[in-house]
Design a protein around this motif. Structure first.
Motif, short mmCIF file in Angstrom:
data_model
loop_
_atom_site.label_atom_id
_atom_site.label_comp_id
_atom_site.label_asym_id
_atom_site.label_seq_id
_atom_site.Cartn_x
_atom_site.Cartn_y
_atom_site.Cartn_z
N LEU A 1 0.83 -1.21 0.00
CA LEU A 1 0.00 0.00 0.00
C LEU A 1 0.86 1.26 0.00
CD1 LEU A 1 -2.80 -1.04 2.53
CD2 LEU A 1 -3.02 -0.77 0.05
N GLN A 2 1.96 1.22 0.74
CA GLN A 2 2.87 2.37 0.77
C GLN A 2 3.48 2.61 -0.61
OE1 GLN A 2 5.57 1.34 3.94
NE2 GLN A 2 4.34 2.35 5.49
N ALA A 3 3.86 1.52 -1.29
CA ALA A 3 4.41 1.67 -2.64
C ALA A 3 3.37 2.23 -3.59
CB ALA A 3 4.91 0.31 -3.13
N GLN A 4 2.14 1.74 -3.49
CA GLN A 4 1.07 2.27 -4.35
C GLN A 4 0.80 3.73 -4.04
OE1 GLN A 4 -2.34 -0.26 -3.91
NE2 GLN A 4 -1.30 -2.09 -4.65
N ASN A 5 0.81 4.06 -2.73
CA ASN A 5 0.58 5.45 -2.34
C ASN A 5 1.69 6.35 -2.85
OD1 ASN A 5 -0.84 7.53 -0.71
ND2 ASN A 5 1.03 7.46 0.51
N SER A 6 2.94 5.84 -2.78
CA SER A 6 4.07 6.63 -3.28
C SER A 6 3.94 6.89 -4.78
CB SER A 6 5.38 5.91 -2.97
OG SER A 6 6.48 6.63 -3.47
N LYS A 7 3.54 5.85 -5.53
CA LYS A 7 3.36 6.01 -6.97
C LYS A 7 2.23 7.00 -7.28
CE LYS A 7 5.09 1.45 -8.30
NZ LYS A 7 4.75 0.15 -8.94
N LEU A 8 1.14 6.90 -6.53
CA LEU A 8 0.02 7.82 -6.74
C LEU A 8 0.44 9.25 -6.41
CD1 LEU A 8 -2.96 5.76 -5.26
CD2 LEU A 8 -2.53 6.30 -7.67
N THR A 9 1.23 9.40 -5.33
CA THR A 9 1.70 10.74 -4.96
C THR A 9 2.60 11.33 -6.04
OG1 THR A 9 1.59 10.14 -2.61
CG2 THR A 9 2.93 12.05 -3.19
N GLU A 10 3.51 10.50 -6.57
CA GLU A 10 4.39 10.97 -7.63
C GLU A 10 3.60 11.34 -8.89
OE1 GLU A 10 7.23 7.93 -8.32
OE2 GLU A 10 8.26 8.19 -6.39
N THR A 11 2.62 10.52 -9.22
CA THR A 11 1.79 10.81 -10.39
C THR A 11 1.02 12.10 -10.19
OG1 THR A 11 1.55 8.45 -10.85
CG2 THR A 11 -0.04 9.93 -11.87
N LEU A 12 0.42 12.26 -9.00
CA LEU A 12 -0.32 13.49 -8.70
C LEU A 12 0.61 14.69 -8.73
CD1 LEU A 12 -2.95 14.83 -7.80
CD2 LEU A 12 -2.32 14.32 -5.43
N GLN A 13 1.85 14.52 -8.24
CA GLN A 13 2.81 15.62 -8.24
C GLN A 13 3.17 16.04 -9.65
OE1 GLN A 13 4.00 17.36 -5.64
NE2 GLN A 13 5.03 18.64 -7.15
N ARG A 14 3.40 15.05 -10.53
CA ARG A 14 3.73 15.38 -11.91
C ARG A 14 2.57 16.08 -12.62
NH1 ARG A 14 6.15 10.15 -11.79
NH2 ARG A 14 4.30 9.26 -12.78
N VAL A 15 1.37 15.59 -12.37
CA VAL A 15 0.19 16.22 -13.00
C VAL A 15 0.03 17.65 -12.49
CG1 VAL A 15 -2.32 16.11 -13.17
CG2 VAL A 15 -0.97 14.02 -13.41
N ALA A 16 0.19 17.85 -11.18
CA ALA A 16 0.04 19.18 -10.60
C ALA A 16 1.11 20.13 -11.15
CB ALA A 16 0.12 19.10 -9.09
#
Length: 271
Positions: A104-119
């Motif tokens: 879950l932490q790895a998935q959360n990290s990937k989602l955070t990175e994706t959200l960061q790139r989009v933002a």
């Protein structure tokens, strides 16, 4: 003669009877009267009987105690096995939970990175359209380019004065070490009044290597440094003006160009 023989035989018969009678009585007396050896065997038997009963009782008590201890030990062993099985099951569950947590932490990290790139991408689009937006990761009035923030000040100072000035602004002097930075910084140097900007490039005397403030070497493949060899003054610091780089006396007054790392774009800044 015959009468004398009869009398003698009668006497012998009488004696034989007497002898037999005596032997019989002696035999009966012998059987009836216990001898000394038989009496000695009966006395110990009567004395050891309570002791034997006591020992037998102790043995029974000891056997009962051993049986009870064996039962307790068996129960304790069964309990220990059960506890070990429970611990093993809990450890297995804990391992599964830990693995799930890492996943879950790895998935959360990937989602955070994706959200960061989009933002960041969306913020750049808004910034490029308006020239300034609250989502910008740079301080107010600073220019955002790449992962850095830049400011081209109007104050004029000597080269060392600009160094201290940039440090006071939590930044360093301008460093042009990539093609992208070159394409961004050189247009900022155009001025109709010949206001050039100090960069962080300098050398420690004529003939020495040109170095940026962080010790990185200057690359002549990016831009050339125009040097006036006819001047008697030392020209060990570099300025940019109208898209070109010049070596100047470090004591001359020029404007300050500073840079600092950009912050992280926060998605909530987009609203």
């Amino acid at each position: 003669m015959h009468a004398k023989y009869s009398s003698t035989r009668d006497m012998l018969d009488d004696d034989g009877d007497t002898t037999i009678s005596l032997h019989s009585q002696a035999s009966i007396a012998t059987h009836r009267r216990p001898g000394p050896q038989h009496t000695e065997q009966q006395v110990p038997s009567s004395a050891w009987r309570p002791a034997a009963l006591t020992l037998l009782t102790l043995c029974l008590v000891l056997l009962t105690g051993l049986a009870a201890l064996g039962l307790v030990f068996f129960q304790f062993y069964q309990l220990s096995i059960t506890q070990q099985n429970n611990i093993a099951q809990k450890e297995e569950r804990l391992g599964n939970l830990s693995q799930q947590l890492r996943s879950l932490q790895a998935q959360n990290s990937k989602l955070t990175e994706t959200l960061q790139r989009v933002a960041e991408k969306l913020c750049r689009e808004l910034y490029n359209k308006t020239g300034e937006h609250r989502c910008s990761p740079c301080p107010e009035k600073w220019k955002w380019h790449g992962n850095k923030c830049y400011q081209f000040y109007k104050e004029s100072k000597d080269w060392q004065g600009c160094e201290y000035f940039c440090i006071a602004e939590n930044s360093t002097m301008l460093k042009i070490n990539t093609e992208e930075v070159l394409e961004f910084a050189m247009p900022q140097s155009y001025s109709e009044f010949f206001y050039s900007y100090w960069t962080g490039l300098s050398r420690n005397g004529s003939g020495k290597a040109w170095l940026w403030m962080d010790g990185a070497h200057y690359s002549s493949e990016l831009f050339d440094i125009i040097i006036d060899f006819t001047s008697l003054r030392s020209r060990d610091c570099v300025t940019i003006l109208n898209g070109k780089a010049f070596s100047k006396d470090c004591r001359e007054l020029r404007r300050c160009a500073c840079e600092r790392p950009a912050a992280i774009v926060r998605p909530e800044w987009l609203y």
